[in-house]
Design a protein around this motif. Structure first.
Motif, PDB file in Angstrom:
ATOM      1  N   GLY A  34     -12.348   6.528   0.016  1.00  0.00           N
ATOM      2  CA  GLY A  34     -12.387   5.216   0.639  1.00  0.00           C
ATOM      3  C   GLY A  34     -13.240   4.269  -0.178  1.00  0.00           C
ATOM      4  N   ALA A  35     -12.981   2.979  -0.047  1.00  0.00           N
ATOM      5  CA  ALA A  35     -13.760   1.987  -0.786  1.00  0.00           C
ATOM      6  C   ALA A  35     -13.731   0.665  -0.035  1.00  0.00           C
ATOM      7  CB  ALA A  35     -13.221   1.803  -2.195  1.00  0.00           C
ATOM      8  N   ALA A  36     -14.797  -0.106  -0.209  1.00  0.00           N
ATOM      9  CA  ALA A  36     -14.868  -1.471   0.308  1.00  0.00           C
ATOM     10  C   ALA A  36     -15.493  -2.332  -0.777  1.00  0.00           C
ATOM     11  CB  ALA A  36     -15.701  -1.530   1.586  1.00  0.00           C
ATOM     12  N   ARG A  48     -11.330  -6.150  -1.285  1.00  0.00           N
ATOM     13  CA  ARG A  48     -10.455  -4.983  -1.131  1.00  0.00           C
ATOM     14  C   ARG A  48     -11.062  -3.980  -0.149  1.00  0.00           C
ATOM     15  NH1 ARG A  48      -6.729  -3.440  -5.278  1.00  0.00           N
ATOM     16  NH2 ARG A  48      -5.808  -5.342  -6.104  1.00  0.00           N
ATOM     17  N   TYR A  49     -10.139  -3.293   0.571  1.00  0.00           N
ATOM     18  CA  TYR A  49     -10.520  -2.195   1.455  1.00  0.00           C
ATOM     19  C   TYR A  49      -9.481  -1.090   1.268  1.00  0.00           C
ATOM     20  CZ  TYR A  49     -13.076  -6.145   3.348  1.00  0.00           C
ATOM     21  OH  TYR A  49     -13.882  -7.249   3.471  1.00  0.00           O
ATOM     22  N   VAL A  50      -9.960   0.145   1.106  1.00  0.00           N
ATOM     23  CA  VAL A  50      -9.064   1.245   0.739  1.00  0.00           C
ATOM     24  C   VAL A  50      -9.410   2.497   1.533  1.00  0.00           C
ATOM     25  CG1 VAL A  50      -8.260   2.725  -1.152  1.00  0.00           C
ATOM     26  CG2 VAL A  50      -8.888   0.355  -1.622  1.00  0.00           C
ATOM     27  N   GLU A  96      -0.023  13.030   1.784  1.00  0.00           N
ATOM     28  CA  GLU A  96      -0.966  12.046   1.261  1.00  0.00           C
ATOM     29  C   GLU A  96      -0.602  10.652   1.767  1.00  0.00           C
ATOM     30  OE1 GLU A  96      -2.474  10.324  -3.103  1.00  0.00           O
ATOM     31  OE2 GLU A  96      -1.150  12.068  -2.975  1.00  0.00           O
ATOM     32  N   TYR A  97      -1.635   9.859   2.041  1.00  0.00           N
ATOM     33  CA  TYR A  97      -1.430   8.484   2.470  1.00  0.00           C
ATOM     34  C   TYR A  97      -2.440   7.596   1.754  1.00  0.00           C
ATOM     35  CZ  TYR A  97      -1.730   4.323   5.450  1.00  0.00           C
ATOM     36  OH  TYR A  97      -1.769   3.029   5.917  1.00  0.00           O
ATOM     37  N   ASN A  98      -1.963   6.508   1.162  1.00  0.00           N
ATOM     38  CA  ASN A  98      -2.833   5.516   0.520  1.00  0.00           C
ATOM     39  C   ASN A  98      -2.643   4.170   1.207  1.00  0.00           C
ATOM     40  OD1 ASN A  98      -1.680   6.797  -2.651  1.00  0.00           O
ATOM     41  ND2 ASN A  98      -3.339   7.603  -1.402  1.00  0.00           N
ATOM     42  N   PHE A  99      -3.745   3.532   1.547  1.00  0.00           N
ATOM     43  CA  PHE A  99      -3.673   2.198   2.142  1.00  0.00           C
ATOM     44  C   PHE A  99      -4.645   1.286   1.409  1.00  0.00           C
ATOM     45  CE2 PHE A  99      -5.526  -0.911   5.167  1.00  0.00           C
ATOM     46  CZ  PHE A  99      -4.388  -1.705   5.329  1.00  0.00           C
TER      47      PHE A  99
END
Length: 807
Positions: free
Chosen positions: A283-285, A299-301, A319-322
């Motif tokens: 995850g990332a912000a 960005r938010y991930v 797998e899921y990427n958002f």
């Protein structure tokens, strides 16, 4: 005559019989190599000392060495991070000798060793490239940007400096941090993710955030053969992070110039005691400002992955990427100036964007389901499906008019209104878009021998359905002719013509003016034949592709094509190979063309020759390639069209040719290097467009590109763990992204970056400075219909400081 023919047949049969008898008299050696905890040891070299007999362990840790002459041998195991292991074995005629090994090292230990010993070089492509062959032996130029490279260079997205690590890759049209749009070998290359072509329109996909990226594979030349339809110039394949089976985690924090703040988290581990159910979560912000006022890109991930090892042979992965992006309107990063002035005539931080415009937001979803089944050590089935959903709601900005200019407002004469130099009528258009992609793949990898000839077989089927629709039909001038925006005296108060009031509520399907769709089905087969103990490898392949295309500009049509592939690779030594390749491509195209023009799929072929060499036990590698690419029926932007209503034309035929050189790896302990150079030339051979002449230079590339990144980390002493890096990028002979050259060429480009780092225990601190020389760097083009230059500047000297903690 009959006697001669019979004699030849007899000799041929006798020859085959002799091969068969020899094969029956030979033996086989196989086994499994495990790490501590009974985890399979992958990519371990297993060899019979003093001979050519060898193999590399698979993902499950197995190896097999066939056609071994009977006798007593010393079997040797070698790998990065392990101590060499030796043992005696006896090989008997027509029998299989099984020898298993258990190493004391753990996977976590090996991962750390790989990073420290050889952090910029990867020897094997990912499963998503579907190949079973080391990069050294593949008859094609493949460059892999490792995960450690991404970390050391503090790369946060696909548009954030990745291409400096690959020869000949440029982004002359930056599109900010929205779309990657990489040009290589004279054309924009295709974007792939985990082996799926994720391009649904010219403007996609959204740049991948590096938080969930493991590494990136750049495949030069035609690669659509096995990865669905692709461009003859190549592709890049983003490989996402997967569970490793090792319980670990890492959190990192970055901060930098222009209000840049970022935090990311990587969790890896087991969900059960047996280690069959694994997980990975990234995850990332990110909050990101700009050196231009009123501009931001946040960005938010989140990216979870679950894998389940059903048994020793079967594995299931979901797998899921958002990704969510909230940003200033598309085009805010462009600056326009009149033809008389040229490029970069305004301050580097100048902006034409209007504060108060609503943000543009993008949602990028991708989901994957993968099934892997090993029938035995030689045969494996992989089936995977994916769904991509892209939603964009927002705006794009582009001027309606750039002064000086005379405007006809009543249709009688062209002198009613006159815009002075520096006056601009800014325009904002709606850009709502929606894209859906349903993609599926199933393929089989197999190994077997016929006599003394080895075979690596690949066969599979691809299916896909893509659609893209967008509303570009609503626009609004922010400024009036009586009160225009002036770049020399900018006024960022409420615009003279007010803000736009666009319709976002009516369903997009009812107001979309741009509708594109394609469906495809393809089947392919490839055999890599190995001769003389696999010193000579021949690749024979063919692919059948059927494509159906739809758009709002022309009726639905379909086409099909068979594309062959021939390759050869020869190992002069175990670490030195030469190769040659002939490949074809077949790629669907969609666009808005003038009446009477027919869109056909793009066809092309590539002839390529190259050398690959590993040095000092594989510590570093070099590759040199030369190529010639022909492309027919390619769509290109009409030189006279307005970007707010883009029109394409069918070009005809063009040729790209060039030379590429890459080097990467460990020079000595602690000293790692990535360097590359490319010469590229692309011209029009035949033109269907009156305004584009034969012999014209094709836009969108740089004739000379050179990059280098050098990193040194102290290995001993009180300052052990302290490191320094320095890197540079040089571009010369840059071509703009439009056919209208204007009166001014893009100048040569040189950018210098560097950094310092310190790692102790589980903590690493990294500080990088970008554009050290503080140069005014930009890319841009000239638009004849607007009679103006436009450019996008890069940031002045800026820095990033990061802290990473492993646990």
């Amino acid at each position: 005559m009959k006697i001669i023919i019979n004699a030849r047949v007899y000799l041929f049969v006798l020859f085959l019989s002799s091969l068969n008898m020899m094969a029956q008299q030979l033996g086989t050696v196989n086994g499994k190599v495990s790490l501590s905890g009974n985890k399979p040891a992958e990519n371990i070299a297993v060899a019979l000392k003093g001979t050519k007999y060898s193999d590399i362990t698979t993902v499950s840790g197995h190896y097999e060495i066939k056609n071994v002459k009977p006798g007593t041998y010393t079997i040797v195991l070698n790998g990065v991070g392990i101590q060499s292991v030796e043992d005696k074995i006896v090989v008997n005629s027509k029998q299989t000798t099984t020898k298993n090994f258990t190493l004391s090292e753990s996977q976590e230990d090996l991962d750390e060793v790989v990073i420290k010993k050889n952090k910029y070089k990867q020897d094997k492509p990912s499963l998503s490239l579907r190949l079973q062959t080391p990069v050294l032996e593949i008859p094609q130029n493949i460059q892999i940007v490792s995960g450690q490279t991404l970390k050391d260079q503090q790369i946060t997205s696909m548009s954030d400096g990745v291409i400096r690590n690959v020869s000949g890759a440029v982004r002359l049209e930056h599109w900010g941090d929205l779309y990657t749009n990489i040009t290589m070998r004279g054309s924009q290359i295709q974007a792939f993710r985990n082996g799926f072509n994720v391009v649904s329109s010219f403007w996609g996909p959204l740049t991948e955030d590096m938080s969930f990226v493991d590494h990136i594979e750049f495949v030069k030349g035609p690669a659509g053969f096995m990865l669905s339809s692709g461009d003859p110039s190549g592709l890049y394949n983003v490989v996402t992070k997967k569970p490793t089976g090792v319980t670990k985690g890492e959190v990192s924090v970055l901060g930098g110039s222009y209000d840049f703040y970022r935090v990311s988290l990587d969790l890896d581990g087991k969900l059960d005691k047996k280690g069959k159910l694994l997980y990975r979560f990234n995850g990332a912000a990110q909050k990101k400002g700009s050196f231009r006022p009123f501009e931001h890109n946040d960005r938010y991930v989140i990216a979870p992955v679950i894998s389940y090892q059903i048994d020793d042979k079967t594995k299931l992965t979901f797998e899921y990427n958002f990704q969510y992006a909230n940003m200033t309107e598309v085009g805010s990063y462009y600056v326009f100036g009149p033809q008389a002035g040229g490029y970069a005539t305004l301050p580097r931080n100048f902006t034409m964007t209007q504060p108060g415009l609503p943000d543009t937001n993008i949602q990028d979803h991708s989901g994957y389901l993968q099934f892997e089944h090993k029938f035995d050590e030689n045969w494996k089935l992989t089936a995977q499906t994916s769904y991509f959903k892209y939603i964009q709601q927002g705006y794009s900005s582009w001027p309606s008019l750039v002064g000086p200019a005379e405007i006809d407002t009543d249709g009688d004469k062209i002198s009613d209104v006159f815009l002075d130099k520096g006056d601009i009528i800014r325009n904002v258009g709606i850009w709502d878009a929606d894209s859906n992609m349903y993609l599926g793949q199933i393929f089989v990898n197999g190994k077997f021998n016929t006599g003394n000839v080895s075979h690596k077989l690949l066969g599979g089927v691809d299916l896909g359905s893509k659609d893209y629709m967008a509303d570009w039909g609503q626009s609004h001038d922010l400024d009036t002719y009586d009160n225009p925006f002036n770049v020399y005296n900018p006024n960022y108060d409420t615009p003279s013509n007010g803000f736009p009031q666009f319709d976002h509520d009516t369903p997009l399907s009812q107001r979309a003016g741009g509708l594109y769709g394609s469906k495809y089905a393809a089947a392919y087969v490839q055999d890599e034949l190995g001769f003389f103990e696999n010193k000579l490898r021949l690749t024979l392949a063919a692919r059948y592709t059927w494509i159906s295309q739809t758009s709002s500009y022309e009726p639905t049509k379909s086409d099909s094509h068979i594309t062959p592939r021939f390759g050869a690779s020869y190992s002069i030594t175990d670490s030195f190979a030469i190769y040659g390749l002939y490949d074809q491509a077949f790629l669907p195209q969609i666009g808005n063309v003038a009446p009477g023009q027919e869109i056909k799929p793009l066809t092309g072929n590539n002839i390529e020759f190259g050398l690959k060499k590993d040095w000092f036990d594989g510590s570093w590698s070099t590759s040199l390639s030369v190529y010639n690419i022909l492309k027919k029926n390619e769509l290109t932007a009409d030189p006279t069209s307005n970007p707010s209503n883009p029109v394409s034309v069918v070009l005809g035929e063009k040729r790209a040719q060039g030379v590429e050189f890459d080097v990467r790896g460990k020079i000595v302990d602690g000293l790692n290097l990535i360097a590359n150079y490319a010469f590229t030339e692309s011209i029009v051979l035949n033109s269907n467009v009156s305004t584009i002449k034969e012999g014209s230079v094709v836009p969108g590339y740089a004739k000379h590109t050179a990059n280098a990144w050098l990193n040194y980390t102290l290995q001993h002493g009180k300052l052990k763990g302290f490191g320094a890096s320095l890197g540079g990028t040089f571009l010369d002979g840059r071509q703009t992204d439009t056919w209208s050259e204007g009166l001014q060429k893009l100048p040569s480009y040189f950018k210098l970056d560097g950094g310092l780092s310190y790692e102790t225990g589980k903590i690493k601190v990294t500080a990088n400075v970008f554009n050290i020389l503080d140069k005014y760097l930009y890319s841009g083009s000239f638009y004849s219909w607007l009679n103006a230059y436009y450019w996008q500047a890069e940031a002045p000297r800026n820095f990033r400081v990061g802290v990473a903690y492993k646990f």
